[in-house]
Design an enzyme around this catalytic site. Structure first.
Site, short mmCIF file in Angstrom:
data_model
loop_
_atom_site.label_atom_id
_atom_site.label_comp_id
_atom_site.label_asym_id
_atom_site.label_seq_id
_atom_site.Cartn_x
_atom_site.Cartn_y
_atom_site.Cartn_z
N SER A 11 -1.33 -5.87 4.92
CA SER A 11 -2.58 -4.94 4.01
C SER A 11 -3.75 -5.33 4.98
O SER A 11 -3.72 -5.81 6.28
CB SER A 11 -2.63 -5.52 2.82
OG SER A 11 -3.56 -4.45 2.13
N TYR B 235 -8.28 3.96 8.57
CA TYR B 235 -7.29 2.99 8.52
C TYR B 235 -7.20 2.38 7.33
O TYR B 235 -6.11 2.05 6.81
CB TYR B 235 -7.90 1.88 9.67
CG TYR B 235 -7.04 0.75 9.64
CD1 TYR B 235 -5.84 0.55 10.56
CD2 TYR B 235 -7.53 -0.56 8.74
CE1 TYR B 235 -5.17 -0.63 10.50
CE2 TYR B 235 -6.57 -1.78 9.21
CZ TYR B 235 -5.53 -1.70 9.85
OH TYR B 235 -4.76 -2.83 9.93
N LYS C 42 -3.93 1.57 4.73
CA LYS C 42 -3.44 0.41 3.96
C LYS C 42 -3.58 0.36 2.42
O LYS C 42 -2.69 -0.27 1.94
CB LYS C 42 -4.58 -0.57 4.75
CG LYS C 42 -4.10 -0.90 6.07
CD LYS C 42 -2.70 -1.48 6.45
CE LYS C 42 -2.52 -1.85 7.93
NZ LYS C 42 -0.93 -2.09 8.07
#
Length: 232
Positions: free
Chosen positions: A138, A152, A156
């Site tokens: 993560s 991004y 995650k």
């Protein structure tokens, strides 16, 4: 002997974790996009005595994922799956208003779809393992609103949710989504090329947090590596 599949293992955190597990006697299946660097890592790790299979390829390719599972099966099964491979979507990072959608789609494929697809392939062997575990990499960008990290971070955050649901659906496994914190990697340098990374921990300094997970096997959930390192 325990067997782990580690994606993105030719450099950075993946390489550091593979090294630590090899030193503990694990057998490994390593993934990476470039054959030569991946085989170089594998050759170094074989010196610790365990079996190390390098399987170069792209995690978004279904055939490559099948090869990874087959390689693990030949070593005896899968005890640990580490979904570490990832891409930023843009290098350097840019605000959401400027982010190319093709780059975002590519990040979703690598950071979310591929880990789920590899997990689906691995589940039968993980369920058969005495202590099957999954580590999904993560990021604090999944939970915090950092400028330019939105695309991004969204990938995650999606991976975090997949991890949480998998933990409910597969109570016999340990499923950990782990935020490693900032690490001095090529990816971070590419994300923010003007940042001074001299004070940022190296991947080797973060690996002990992941080893603690494997040693103590806490409940499935989301963990932050710095917190794990602080807990003695």
């Amino acid at each position: 002997m325990a067997v782990a599949i580690i994606t993105g293992a030719s450099r950075g955190f993946g390489r550091a974790l593979a090294t630590a597990l090899a030193e503990r006697g694990w057998d490994l299946v390593l993934d990476g996009r470039s054959a030569a660097p991946l085989e170089e890592v594998a050759a170094q790790l074989r010196k610790h005595g365990g079996a190390v299979t390098a399987v170069p390829g792209d995690v978004t390719d279904g055939g490559h994922r099948v090869e990874l599972i087959a390689a693990a099966w030949e070593l005896g099964g899968i005890d640990l799956l580490v979904n570490n491979a990832g891409v930023l979507g843009a290098q350097p990072l840019v605000p959401l208003g400027e982010h190319a959608l093709d780059g975002f789609r590519a990040a979703l494929e690598v950071n979310v779809v591929a880990p789920l697809a590899l997990l689906q392939e691995a589940l039968p062997l993980l369920r058969d393992a005495p202590a099957g575990a999954v580590i999904n990499m993560s990021s604090d960008a999944a939970a915090e609103a950092y400028r330019t990290w939105g695309a991004y971070g969204a990938t995650k955050a999606a991976l975090d949710q997949l991890s949480a649901v998998l933990a409910v659906e597969e109570p016999g496994l340990r499923v950990w989504a782990v935020d490693p914190g900032g690490m001095r990697t090529d990816m971070l340098a590419a994300a923010e090329p003007d940042e001074d990374l001299s004070g940022v921990p190296r991947p080797e300094e973060v690996v002990p947090a992941f080893l603690r997970l494997l040693d103590q096997r806490p409940a499935s959930g989301r963990y932050a590596a710095p917190s794990l390192l602080e807990t003695r």
